[in-house]
Design an enzyme around this catalytic site. Structure first.
Site, PDB file in Angstrom:
ATOM      1  N   GLY A  31      23.022   1.907  32.843  1.00  0.00           N
ATOM      2  CA  GLY A  31      23.386   0.205  32.635  1.00  0.00           C
ATOM      3  C   GLY A  31      21.744  -0.213  32.088  1.00  0.00           C
ATOM      4  N   LEU A  33      21.871  -2.156  29.613  1.00  0.00           N
ATOM      5  CA  LEU A  33      21.798  -1.479  28.259  1.00  0.00           C
ATOM      6  C   LEU A  33      21.111  -2.258  27.078  1.00  0.00           C
ATOM      7  CD1 LEU A  33      25.757  -1.051  28.081  1.00  0.00           C
ATOM      8  CD2 LEU A  33      24.085   0.571  28.891  1.00  0.00           C
ATOM      9  N   GLY A  36      19.223   1.490  22.375  1.00  0.00           N
ATOM     10  CA  GLY A  36      19.303   2.875  22.556  1.00  0.00           C
ATOM     11  C   GLY A  36      20.306   3.469  22.828  1.00  0.00           C
ATOM     12  N   HIS A  37      20.919   2.969  24.155  1.00  0.00           N
ATOM     13  CA  HIS A  37      22.346   3.275  24.791  1.00  0.00           C
ATOM     14  C   HIS A  37      23.330   3.117  23.831  1.00  0.00           C
ATOM     15  CE1 HIS A  37      20.144   1.685  28.452  1.00  0.00           C
ATOM     16  NE2 HIS A  37      20.494   3.054  28.836  1.00  0.00           N
ATOM     17  N   GLN A 153      14.198  15.349  29.654  1.00  0.00           N
ATOM     18  CA  GLN A 153      15.537  15.299  30.342  1.00  0.00           C
ATOM     19  C   GLN A 153      16.452  16.086  29.441  1.00  0.00           C
ATOM     20  OE1 GLN A 153      17.245  11.714  32.152  1.00  0.00           O
ATOM     21  NE2 GLN A 153      18.170  11.627  30.227  1.00  0.00           N
ATOM     22  N   ARG A 187      13.412  -0.377  31.602  1.00  0.00           N
ATOM     23  CA  ARG A 187      12.373  -0.745  32.446  1.00  0.00           C
ATOM     24  C   ARG A 187      11.243  -1.627  31.525  1.00  0.00           C
ATOM     25  NH1 ARG A 187      12.739   4.720  34.638  1.00  0.00           N
ATOM     26  NH2 ARG A 187      13.466   4.317  37.042  1.00  0.00           N
TER      27      ARG A 187
HETATM   28  P1  AMP Z   1      19.220   5.573  31.146  1.00  0.00           P
HETATM   29  O1  AMP Z   1      20.234   4.547  31.311  1.00  0.00           O
HETATM   30  O2  AMP Z   1      17.902   5.025  30.878  1.00  0.00           O
HETATM   31  O3  AMP Z   1      19.354   6.527  32.193  1.00  0.00           O
HETATM   32  O4  AMP Z   1      19.590   6.020  29.718  1.00  0.00           O
HETATM   33  C1  AMP Z   1      20.845   6.535  29.296  1.00  0.00           C
HETATM   34  C2  AMP Z   1      20.690   7.438  27.942  1.00  0.00           C
HETATM   35  O5  AMP Z   1      19.877   6.479  26.973  1.00  0.00           O
HETATM   36  C3  AMP Z   1      19.764   8.543  28.328  1.00  0.00           C
HETATM   37  O6  AMP Z   1      20.448   9.649  27.582  1.00  0.00           O
HETATM   38  C4  AMP Z   1      18.506   8.009  27.435  1.00  0.00           C
HETATM   39  O7  AMP Z   1      17.762   9.086  26.852  1.00  0.00           O
HETATM   40  C5  AMP Z   1      19.174   7.364  26.320  1.00  0.00           C
HETATM   41  N1  AMP Z   1      18.128   6.279  25.970  1.00  0.00           N
HETATM   42  C6  AMP Z   1      17.372   5.569  26.584  1.00  0.00           C
HETATM   43  N2  AMP Z   1      16.499   4.746  25.931  1.00  0.00           N
HETATM   44  C7  AMP Z   1      16.729   5.163  24.452  1.00  0.00           C
HETATM   45  C8  AMP Z   1      16.149   5.120  23.240  1.00  0.00           C
HETATM   46  N3  AMP Z   1      15.148   4.040  23.148  1.00  0.00           N
HETATM   47  N4  AMP Z   1      16.528   5.417  22.130  1.00  0.00           N
HETATM   48  C9  AMP Z   1      17.410   6.552  22.147  1.00  0.00           C
HETATM   49  N5  AMP Z   1      18.131   6.813  23.504  1.00  0.00           N
HETATM   50  C10 AMP Z   1      17.701   6.029  24.509  1.00  0.00           C
END
Ligand code: AMP
Length: 280
Positions: A31, A33, A36-37, A153, A187
């Protein structure tokens, strides 16, 4: 858009979709969001019949001294964003159904989980792998989408999928950035405006690494040193790690004679930020 909290109900829906011959794309998220998400979601929507987004802040990947309690949560906003994109199903299970009191099983990807972010976050990848494997078992996706932003990851999950003969394809989607290059991250909302400006130093140092690599520099130490001295010029930044490693094994390189992952983790105030780029 269906919102599913119940694990058995999610399994039943996935079984039905499979019987109907539909391909399932999964985008795991915690979440808070951002674009990127959404780029992961859009990739799934374009390539798969049905897109499931999961929304679960996974306690197993946070150490007691980390930000599980303060992690940004705004489920109404997240659900509105999923809906606007056209997500078919949001899976948001309760913590006590994912990890009931009697819970005992964790997945570890040895060596890879200990490097880079694993140095300061020793339980992080076992938490990530465990929840991702559980999501795969519940949702049974054909393809799961992860961000290059979290490069380690992606490497660790690909290893787990190969090692455990899992029937899911892992697609890694490029990092989405702010105008000054800062990688989007949930973050980033922790940063004060002064810290936010300072945070641009991550992308600057990765750009420097790329520039040096493109200029023919093959000595990994020289690139690490230059990245380090650039970061040290930013008084608000504290280095956690700066790495030039083999993009698959994550072994540190001396000589850049193959595809290398330049990655770093930097603390800006209380916020730990990570980013990376691939040096071809
Ligand atoms: P998180 O909610 O931070 O666990 O991220 C969920 C997914 O979104 C993970 O696969 C992350 O690698 C991807 N993600 C997070 N930030 C970005 C970004 N800036 N660009 C592309 N993917 C992202």
């Amino acid at each position: 858009m269906k919102i599913i909290n119940n694990i058995e109900e999610m399994k039943e829906i996935s079984r039905r979709l499979k019987r109907e011959g539909k391909s399932i794309g999964l985008v795991p998220t915690m979440g808070a969001l951002h674009e990127g998400h959404l780029s992961l979601i859009r990739k799934s929507l374009h390539t798969m019949d049905k897109t499931v987004a999961s929304l679960f802040v996974n306690p197993a990947q946070f150490a007691p001294n980390e930000d599980f309690d303060s992690y940004p949560r705004d489920y109404d906003r997240d659900l509105a964003m999923f809906m606007r994109e056209g997500v078919d199903i949001v899976f948001m299970p309760e913590r006590n159904t994912v990890y009931p009191a009697e819970y005992k099983t964790y997945v570890e990807v040895h060596e890879l989980q200990e490097k880079l972010c694993g140095l300061t976050r020793p339980i992080f990848f076992r938490g990530v792998c465990t929840v991702v494997l559980k999501l795969f078992n519940i949702i049974n996706p054909d393809t799961a989408f992860f961000g290059q932003k979290d490069a380690q990851q992606a490497v660790v999950i690909k290893r787990m999928v190969a090692d455990l003969n899992m029937n899911v394809e892992i697609v890694v989607v490029p990092t989405v950035r702010e105008r000054d290059g800062l990688a989007m991250s949930s973050r980033n909302s922790y940063l004060t405006s002064e810290e936010r400006q300072a945070a641009a130093v991550l992308f600057k140092s990765l750009s420097l690494a790329r520039q040096l690599g493109q200029g023919g520099e093959k000595d990994a130490d020289k690139i690490r040193q230059q990245m380090t001295s650039l970061i040290r010029k930013e008084p608000l930044a504290k280095i956690d790690y700066i790495s030039i490693a083999d993009a698959d094994t994550l072994e540190e390189l001396k000589l850049i004679d193959r595809s290398a992952l330049a990655s770093l983790a930097i603390r800006i105030g209380k916020t730990r930020l990570i980013d990376n780029t691939v040096l071809e």
